[in-house]
Design an enzyme around this catalytic site. Structure first.
Site: not given
Length: 542
Positions: A212, A330, A424
């Site tokens: 990320s 995600e 995610h």
């Protein structure tokens, strides 16, 4: 005679006893450091790699520490860098026990008998606003047990890490400001280069890795001339190649970083830079976040020479192998990135046609109105993470480096039953082997043979890549480089190779970003799909 024998035996034990038991004290160029043992792995926690960025050093590039005298204990993790306090309950919530501006520390996990081992430097995620290096999810012991030295680092966050302002630029000999968190990361890599041999690491075989915002940081490092030569491979999990503000100019519809800094100083009620430096760090950080201060790297012509897309288009990124990928779900845990859904299929298609013009039919084939919710989840996922991951694999291939692409599409009951299939960051406990150490509200990974087998495979692929630049795992399929066949590895219930992931996806979002770049007044991030700006035709775009 017996006393002499016992004395000799004791001396022999002291000299010839287990080397790893004594090696928790390391004499490094930075100074002597005492760690601790965690099974067969040595752990060194909270090692300072730069001076505390407090007082006059707030919003300054990190300053190196002189070598220290005596022995410094590294048996407790350092505090997290200051970040906003949040009462929001989420699957990611795991607030640090301590926060401080004095936070520029790193942690090292090294096998007991390490000599010349590859090094993986982990950069935590958290939107450049939160997170910390010693989250249990990132525990490096299991990776280290496979013959890789793991280093995790803290770096300045939020307004303390990324503020740009004309007064700060005036203090700089380069007339630049911002990017302090990125400079911290570069300083940590420099510390690793100078010191890691003392821990048994090979300074000429370093992989930077992150997820990320950590993966965004990996891209910034690949673009940063000052980071060149400090690492030799890269891993980017769920990276997003979004547009960044320019230091002094309004570009791509975004005010300059200095303008944003001037505005937030005013909003915080600070008359000038000294007043801002005098503010309590926690109060400053909380108030800036509450007022919506955006945290990004700044295109300043020096630390970040240009937009990431331009760096990659010109082939100016670090010439290193990369392993990059994203998760199929995600956005299922990032609903904040989704716009409100149109009321029906007619409204959805109308919104897409008004924004995508001649690309609308193409768009609607990929993201049809027959399932608006799923199409919107996929649109934002692909515009941020899918397009970026492919761009990284394609970009490294184009400059003669190997690029390895993956899709994490694994589900398990606690996640799938809550609509969080492959959400995610859900690959992280499999990569690190830390399924038992996830945050409190994280969907719990079941302790089954199948889950352990998948984790073992992923940890093996990742550590093999850190060692040699080629991800391999015993008893698992060969992972081919992206190359001309657009190869990738899917992680479902088990690793499964494939080709041409999501056909047409990359071309659509590449065309959309190209048109935004050509327009000059449009950013590219999660403002996609039904909230995309109008994309006019551009002769230079495919």
């Amino acid at each position: 005679m017996r006393q002499l024998y016992h004395a000799a035996f004791a001396a022999l034990l002291f000299v010839a006893g287990p080397a790893w038991a004594q090696s928790t004290t390391v004499a490094a160029p930075a100074g002597t450091i005492e760690g601790s043992a965690q099974g067969t792995v040595r752990v060194f926690k909270g090692i300072a790699y730069a001076q505390p960025p407090i007082g006059a050093l707030r919003w300054k590039p990190p300053v190196a520490l002189p070598p220290w005298q005596g022995v410094r204990k590294a048996t407790a993790f350092g505090p997290a860098c200051v970040q906003p306090k949040s009462s929001v309950v989420s699957i990611y919530a795991n607030p640090p026990a301590q926060m401080s501006e004095d936070c520029l520390t790193l942690n090292i996990w090294a096998p007991k008998d390490a000599t010349g081992l590859p090094v993986l430097v982990w950069i935590h995620g958290g939107a450049l606003l939160g997170g910390y290096s010693h989250e249990p999810l990132y525990d490096g012991a299991r990776m280290a047990a496979r013959g890789v030295i793991v280093v995790s680092i803290n770096y300045r966050l939020g307004i303390l890490g990324y503020l740009a302002h004309p007064a700060l630029s005036a203090e700089s000999q380069d007339d630049i400001s911002g990017n302090y968190g990125l400079l911290d990361q570069i300083a940590a890599l420099g510390w690793v280069k100078r010191n890691i041999a003392a821990f048994g690491g090979d300074a000429a075989n370093v992989t930077v890795a992150g997820e990320s915002a950590g993966a965004l940081s990996v891209m910034y490092l690949m673009a940063a001339p000052r980071a060149r030569g400090l690492f030799h491979k890269a891993i980017a999990e769920s990276a997003y190649m979004v547009s960044s503000p320019d230091l002094k100019l309004t570009t791509h519809g975004t005010p300059s970083a200095e303008t944003a800094g001037t505005q937030i100083m005013k909003a915080l009620g600070a008359a000038d830079l000294p007043a801002l430096r005098a503010m309590d760090a926690g109060k400053l950080t909380d108030q800036a976040a509450a007022k919506g201060y955006g945290v990004w790297g700044t295109v300043d012509g020096a630390i970040l020479p240009r937009q990431l897309v331009d760096i990659w288009d010109r082939g100016e990124q670090a010439p290193v192998p990369i392993l990059a990928g994203f998760n199929s779900g995600e956005i299922r845990s990032l609903g904040i990135l989704l716009p409100p859904a149109p009321g029906d299929a007619v409204a959805y298609e109308s919104a897409i046609r008004s924004r995508y013009g001649d690309l609308a039919d193409y768009f609607l084939r990929l993201y049809p109105s027959t399932s608006i919710t799923e199409s919107m989840l996929a649109t934002t996922r692909d515009a941020l993470y899918g397009w970026t991951s492919m761009r990284l694999a394609i970009g490294q291939t184009a400059i003669g480096q190997r690029g390895y692409l993956y899709l994490f599409d694994h589900g398990y009951p606690a996640a799938d039953d809550n609509g969080l299939h492959a959400f995610h960051a859900s690959e992280l406990p499999y990569v690190f082997g830390t399924a038992s150490e996830t945050p409190p509200y994280w969907p719990k990974v079941p302790d089954t043979i199948a889950e352990r087998r998948l984790s073992d495979a992923m940890t093996s692929y990742w550590t093999a890549f850190a060692k040699t630049g080629t991800p391999v795992a015993t008893g698992q399929p060969d992972w081919q480089p992206y190359g001309k066949d657009a190869n990738y590895m899917a992680f479902t219930q088990a690793p499964k190779p494939g080709q041409k992931l999501f056909p047409g996806m990359f071309a659509l979002h590449e065309a959309a970003v190209c048109r935004r770049r050509a327009a000059g007044d449009q950013a590219w991030n999660w403002n996609t799909g039904v909230i995309s700006p109008i994309l006019n035709k551009a002769a230079m775009c495919r």
